[in-house]
Scaffold this motif. Structure first.
Motif, PDB file in Angstrom:
ATOM      1  N   THR A 244      -0.993   0.783  -3.604  1.00  0.00           N
ATOM      2  CA  THR A 244      -2.340   1.248  -3.662  1.00  0.00           C
ATOM      3  C   THR A 244      -2.688   1.989  -2.692  1.00  0.00           C
ATOM      4  O   THR A 244      -2.064   1.767  -1.569  1.00  0.00           O
ATOM      5  N   GLY A 245      -3.923   2.737  -2.750  1.00  0.00           N
ATOM      6  CA  GLY A 245      -4.467   3.394  -1.584  1.00  0.00           C
ATOM      7  C   GLY A 245      -3.703   4.714  -1.093  1.00  0.00           C
ATOM      8  O   GLY A 245      -3.756   5.307  -0.296  1.00  0.00           O
TER       9      GLY A 245
ATOM     10  N   GLN B 132       2.138   1.844   3.558  1.00  0.00           N
ATOM     11  CA  GLN B 132       3.187   1.087   4.018  1.00  0.00           C
ATOM     12  C   GLN B 132       4.626   1.462   3.182  1.00  0.00           C
ATOM     13  O   GLN B 132       5.690   1.499   3.589  1.00  0.00           O
ATOM     14  N   LEU B 133       4.512   1.818   1.905  1.00  0.00           N
ATOM     15  CA  LEU B 133       5.415   2.263   1.131  1.00  0.00           C
ATOM     16  C   LEU B 133       6.104   3.216   1.897  1.00  0.00           C
ATOM     17  O   LEU B 133       7.264   3.563   2.223  1.00  0.00           O
ATOM     18  N   ARG B 134       5.379   4.490   2.233  1.00  0.00           N
ATOM     19  CA  ARG B 134       5.906   5.584   2.700  1.00  0.00           C
ATOM     20  C   ARG B 134       6.417   5.386   4.302  1.00  0.00           C
ATOM     21  O   ARG B 134       7.228   5.781   4.562  1.00  0.00           O
ATOM     22  N   ALA B 135       5.668   4.266   4.837  1.00  0.00           N
ATOM     23  CA  ALA B 135       6.186   3.878   6.269  1.00  0.00           C
ATOM     24  C   ALA B 135       7.585   3.366   6.202  1.00  0.00           C
ATOM     25  O   ALA B 135       8.688   3.542   7.133  1.00  0.00           O
ATOM     26  N   ASP B 136       7.877   2.385   5.253  1.00  0.00           N
ATOM     27  CA  ASP B 136       9.175   1.720   5.012  1.00  0.00           C
ATOM     28  C   ASP B 136      10.253   2.680   4.732  1.00  0.00           C
ATOM     29  O   ASP B 136      11.238   2.379   5.083  1.00  0.00           O
ATOM     30  N   ILE B 137       9.790   3.553   3.652  1.00  0.00           N
ATOM     31  CA  ILE B 137      10.919   4.547   3.266  1.00  0.00           C
ATOM     32  C   ILE B 137      11.295   5.640   4.660  1.00  0.00           C
ATOM     33  O   ILE B 137      12.466   5.771   4.966  1.00  0.00           O
ATOM     34  N   ALA B 138      10.412   6.086   5.245  1.00  0.00           N
ATOM     35  CA  ALA B 138      10.575   6.938   6.388  1.00  0.00           C
ATOM     36  C   ALA B 138      11.270   6.011   7.496  1.00  0.00           C
ATOM     37  O   ALA B 138      12.334   6.538   8.008  1.00  0.00           O
TER      38      ALA B 138
ATOM     39  N   THR C  69       0.778  -1.243   0.074  1.00  0.00           N
ATOM     40  CA  THR C  69      -0.114   0.084  -0.065  1.00  0.00           C
ATOM     41  C   THR C  69       0.804   1.438  -0.081  1.00  0.00           C
ATOM     42  O   THR C  69       2.043   1.095   0.472  1.00  0.00           O
ATOM     43  N   LEU C  70       0.275   2.349  -0.373  1.00  0.00           N
ATOM     44  CA  LEU C  70       1.050   3.588  -0.191  1.00  0.00           C
ATOM     45  C   LEU C  70       1.342   4.068   0.986  1.00  0.00           C
ATOM     46  O   LEU C  70       2.559   4.588   1.394  1.00  0.00           O
TER      47      LEU C  70
ATOM     48  N   TRP D  82       7.717   5.557  -7.092  1.00  0.00           N
ATOM     49  CA  TRP D  82       7.873   4.452  -6.874  1.00  0.00           C
ATOM     50  C   TRP D  82       6.525   3.535  -6.547  1.00  0.00           C
ATOM     51  O   TRP D  82       6.398   2.612  -6.897  1.00  0.00           O
ATOM     52  N   ALA D  83       5.574   4.507  -6.169  1.00  0.00           N
ATOM     53  CA  ALA D  83       4.342   4.010  -6.025  1.00  0.00           C
ATOM     54  C   ALA D  83       3.737   3.632  -7.337  1.00  0.00           C
ATOM     55  O   ALA D  83       3.015   2.349  -7.500  1.00  0.00           O
ATOM     56  N   ALA D  84       3.892   4.279  -8.331  1.00  0.00           N
ATOM     57  CA  ALA D  84       3.319   3.844  -9.540  1.00  0.00           C
ATOM     58  C   ALA D  84       4.205   2.465 -10.105  1.00  0.00           C
ATOM     59  O   ALA D  84       3.473   1.608 -10.705  1.00  0.00           O
ATOM     60  N   LEU D  85       5.540   2.568  -9.938  1.00  0.00           N
ATOM     61  CA  LEU D  85       6.206   1.460 -10.608  1.00  0.00           C
ATOM     62  C   LEU D  85       6.088   0.172  -9.735  1.00  0.00           C
ATOM     63  O   LEU D  85       6.081  -0.835 -10.199  1.00  0.00           O
TER      64      LEU D  85
END
Length: 76
Positions: free
Chosen positions: A75-76, A7-13, A4-5, A68-71
């Motif tokens: 989602t979300g 989770q993506l942001r949380a992992d990056i952070a 998910t978007l 990255w979200a697009a690649l």
């Protein structure tokens, strides 16, 4: 399980030592401390947790959350 978007942001952070709210969608993540080691950590994490197979170089070419979200199909 799909990435998910959120989770993506949380992992990056997490790898950058930042708060997820402090990571904008359109900023270059290199400016926030992203380097090749952290990028490899993220790719490994997403491969293990979500079965994603993405090249580090593809992410390095466009180091922004929205790219990255697009690649990655986040989602979300």
């Amino acid at each position: 399980m799909a990435l998910t978007l959120e989770q993506l942001r949380a992992d990056i952070a997490d790898v950058l030592g930042e708060s997820p709210e402090d990571i904008p969608d359109d900023e270059n993540l290199v400016d926030y401390g992203l380097d090749s080691v952290r990028l490899m950590v993220l790719v490994g994490r997403w491969r293990d947790a979500h079965g994603l197979d993405v090249a580090v170089t593809d992410l390095a070419e466009r180091p922004a959350v929205e790219e990255w979200a697009a690649l990655l199909g986040a989602t979300g």
